[in-house]
Design a protein around this motif. Structure first.
Motif, PDB file in Angstrom:
ATOM      1  N   MET A 130      -8.407  -0.482  -7.419  1.00 50.40           N
ATOM      2  CA  MET A 130      -9.310  -1.701  -8.002  1.00 50.40           C
ATOM      3  C   MET A 130      -9.016  -3.200  -7.318  1.00 50.40           C
ATOM      4  O   MET A 130      -9.986  -3.593  -6.849  1.00 50.40           O
ATOM      5  N   VAL A 131      -7.632  -3.298  -7.045  1.00 49.33           N
ATOM      6  CA  VAL A 131      -7.574  -4.534  -6.157  1.00 49.33           C
ATOM      7  C   VAL A 131      -8.135  -4.608  -4.875  1.00 49.33           C
ATOM      8  O   VAL A 131      -8.758  -5.649  -4.228  1.00 49.33           O
ATOM      9  N   ALA A 132      -7.865  -3.370  -4.082  1.00 50.67           N
ATOM     10  CA  ALA A 132      -8.398  -3.170  -2.825  1.00 50.67           C
ATOM     11  C   ALA A 132      -9.825  -3.423  -2.771  1.00 50.67           C
ATOM     12  O   ALA A 132     -10.451  -4.021  -1.827  1.00 50.67           O
ATOM     13  N   SER A 133     -10.719  -2.889  -3.672  1.00 50.62           N
ATOM     14  CA  SER A 133     -12.066  -3.048  -3.844  1.00 50.62           C
ATOM     15  C   SER A 133     -12.695  -4.313  -3.950  1.00 50.62           C
ATOM     16  O   SER A 133     -13.487  -4.690  -3.448  1.00 50.62           O
ATOM     17  N   VAL A 134     -11.724  -5.093  -4.724  1.00 55.06           N
ATOM     18  CA  VAL A 134     -12.306  -6.522  -4.748  1.00 55.06           C
ATOM     19  C   VAL A 134     -12.302  -7.379  -3.254  1.00 55.06           C
ATOM     20  O   VAL A 134     -13.190  -7.931  -2.920  1.00 55.06           O
ATOM     21  N   LEU A 136      -1.663  -3.003   3.592  1.00 55.72           N
ATOM     22  CA  LEU A 136      -1.083  -3.607   2.283  1.00 55.72           C
ATOM     23  C   LEU A 136      -1.033  -2.361   1.331  1.00 55.72           C
ATOM     24  O   LEU A 136      -0.056  -2.207   0.613  1.00 55.72           O
ATOM     25  N   VAL A 137      -2.116  -1.662   1.226  1.00 56.24           N
ATOM     26  CA  VAL A 137      -2.257  -0.610   0.004  1.00 56.24           C
ATOM     27  C   VAL A 137      -1.366   0.352   0.415  1.00 56.24           C
ATOM     28  O   VAL A 137      -0.709   0.886  -0.580  1.00 56.24           O
ATOM     29  N   THR A 158     -12.490  -5.438  12.316  1.00 55.43           N
ATOM     30  CA  THR A 158     -11.579  -7.059  11.895  1.00 55.43           C
ATOM     31  C   THR A 158     -10.372  -6.791  11.392  1.00 55.43           C
ATOM     32  O   THR A 158      -9.701  -5.534  11.023  1.00 55.43           O
ATOM     33  N   PHE A 159      -9.381  -7.781  11.553  1.00 58.06           N
ATOM     34  CA  PHE A 159      -8.039  -7.654  11.512  1.00 58.06           C
ATOM     35  C   PHE A 159      -7.802  -7.573   9.874  1.00 58.06           C
ATOM     36  O   PHE A 159      -6.903  -6.877   9.131  1.00 58.06           O
ATOM     37  N   GLN A 160      -8.781  -8.140   8.981  1.00 58.16           N
ATOM     38  CA  GLN A 160      -8.704  -8.090   7.393  1.00 58.16           C
ATOM     39  C   GLN A 160      -8.696  -6.622   6.933  1.00 58.16           C
ATOM     40  O   GLN A 160      -7.999  -6.304   6.028  1.00 58.16           O
ATOM     41  N   GLY A 161      -9.356  -5.729   7.558  1.00 62.07           N
ATOM     42  CA  GLY A 161      -9.769  -4.487   7.289  1.00 62.07           C
ATOM     43  C   GLY A 161      -8.386  -3.813   7.259  1.00 62.07           C
ATOM     44  O   GLY A 161      -7.736  -2.973   6.650  1.00 62.07           O
ATOM     45  N   TYR A 162      -7.601  -3.676   8.307  1.00 63.84           N
ATOM     46  CA  TYR A 162      -6.667  -3.038   8.779  1.00 63.84           C
ATOM     47  C   TYR A 162      -5.167  -3.548   7.803  1.00 63.84           C
ATOM     48  O   TYR A 162      -4.346  -2.898   7.429  1.00 63.84           O
ATOM     49  N   SER A 181     -12.746   5.183   0.864  1.00 60.83           N
ATOM     50  CA  SER A 181     -12.410   6.452   0.857  1.00 60.83           C
ATOM     51  C   SER A 181     -11.507   6.866   1.950  1.00 60.83           C
ATOM     52  O   SER A 181     -10.548   7.524   1.842  1.00 60.83           O
ATOM     53  N   LEU A 182     -11.699   6.293   3.156  1.00 61.66           N
ATOM     54  CA  LEU A 182     -10.793   6.589   4.191  1.00 61.66           C
ATOM     55  C   LEU A 182      -9.402   5.977   3.798  1.00 61.66           C
ATOM     56  O   LEU A 182      -8.304   6.644   4.008  1.00 61.66           O
ATOM     57  N   LEU A 183      -9.384   4.718   3.154  1.00 63.88           N
ATOM     58  CA  LEU A 183      -8.138   4.266   2.678  1.00 63.88           C
ATOM     59  C   LEU A 183      -7.354   5.264   1.743  1.00 63.88           C
ATOM     60  O   LEU A 183      -6.216   5.460   1.843  1.00 63.88           O
ATOM     61  N   THR A 184      -8.225   5.582   0.622  1.00 66.67           N
ATOM     62  CA  THR A 184      -7.531   6.346  -0.390  1.00 66.67           C
ATOM     63  C   THR A 184      -7.182   7.616  -0.128  1.00 66.67           C
ATOM     64  O   THR A 184      -6.042   8.116  -0.348  1.00 66.67           O
ATOM     65  N   LEU A 185      -7.718   8.133   1.027  1.00 61.29           N
ATOM     66  CA  LEU A 185      -7.498   9.755   1.251  1.00 61.29           C
ATOM     67  C   LEU A 185      -6.165   9.637   2.358  1.00 61.29           C
ATOM     68  O   LEU A 185      -5.667  10.612   2.630  1.00 61.29           O
ATOM     69  N   SER A 186      -5.983   8.235   2.837  1.00 59.06           N
ATOM     70  CA  SER A 186      -5.118   8.122   3.870  1.00 59.06           C
ATOM     71  C   SER A 186      -3.569   8.323   3.217  1.00 59.06           C
ATOM     72  O   SER A 186      -2.561   8.463   3.613  1.00 59.06           O
ATOM     73  N   THR A 187      -3.832   8.126   1.826  1.00 59.10           N
ATOM     74  CA  THR A 187      -2.469   8.207   0.883  1.00 59.10           C
ATOM     75  C   THR A 187      -1.925   9.602   0.598  1.00 59.10           C
ATOM     76  O   THR A 187      -1.403   9.857  -0.222  1.00 59.10           O
ATOM     77  N   VAL A 188      -2.955  10.522   0.850  1.00 61.89           N
ATOM     78  CA  VAL A 188      -2.865  12.134   0.319  1.00 61.89           C
ATOM     79  C   VAL A 188      -1.314  12.732   0.777  1.00 61.89           C
ATOM     80  O   VAL A 188      -0.885  13.626   0.099  1.00 61.89           O
TER      81      VAL A 188
END
Length: 241
Positions: free
Chosen positions: A64-68, A27-28, A18-22, A110-117
């Protein structure tokens, strides 16, 4: 468990298509990058550990915002589309539905968070920093994200559409976050209770500083379990209406 994993795989695939996921990922990464450059890497001289500590501080908010936004579609979308009764009438049990959708959201986060490493690794290349500090910070982000996602899953189970799910989840997260303030204006033993319940104030800063306490890990796992348990009960209650 096998059925929960099947639901998780289906849900994760849907999120990645989905477009929403990307959009959430973009944004994050953009917000984390801007905050990292504006504050953590500002002209003021700082130690490497301070720079990384600031990075984890900013990232805890975006997590936290992304989790919502990730969790708001989990069950509310099924209800909005009218497919939840069909899913509920299948041999899959309610706790497997909740667990499967939560696991998919957790893998996505987790994929999103680890992409900021790469941001803290830049500090590691050019400064003095222990890998343990980075590992502890990311463990804290994943645990905080897990608890936030579970609360979001509960909000999604309560709501009739995704907008309401985001509102419910946001209200519950804010309520847990403001417990630190209640801890400051009340007396013991209430102040101790509110302090222990606060989602961020007492439990995340040690991870931010590169320290892992068992009590903080247990707290986030407990919040995750209680929220998922409540979401399962909400689904069961709706099944019998």
């Amino acid at each position: 468990m096998r059925r929960a994993l099947l639901i998780a795989r289906r849900e994760l695939g849907a999120s990645l298509r989905t477009f929403q996921g990307y959009l959430i990922i973009a944004l994050v990464l953009a917000v984390d990058g801007l905050l990292f450059n504006a504050y953590a890497l500002s002209g003021v001289s700082k130690r490497s550990s301070e720079v990384v500590s600031l990075f984890f501080l900013f990232s805890s908010g975006t997590t936290m915002v992304a989790s919502v936004f990730i969790s708001m579609r989990l069950l509310a979308e099924e209800r909005q589309a009218g497919t939840l009764p069909l899913l509920a009438s299948s041999p899959v049990k309610d706790h497997e539905i909740v667990l499967g959708k939560f696991l998919a959201a957790l893998v996505f986060l987790s994929l999103l968070t680890l992409s900021t490493v790469f941001m803290p690794l830049l500090v590691l290349v050019h400064g003095r920093l222990s890998l343990g500090h980075i590992a502890a910070g990311y463990l804290g982000l994943l645990l905080l994200g897990s608890a936030s996602l579970a609360i979001g899953t509960l909000g999604s189970a309560l709501a009739r559409n995704q907008v309401l799910a985001a509102v419910f989840s946001g209200c519950m997260l804010v309520a847990l976050l403001t417990c630190w303030w209640l801890a400051r204006i009340t007396e013991q033993p209430l102040s101790d209770v509110f302090g222990a319940l606060a989602l961020w104030n007492q439990h995340f800063p040690p991870f931010q500083a590169g320290v892992v306490h068992v009590r903080d890990v247990v707290y986030y796992l407990l919040v995750t379990y209680v929220a998922l348990f409540a979401a399962t009960r909400v689904l069961e209650a709706r099944r019998w209406r």
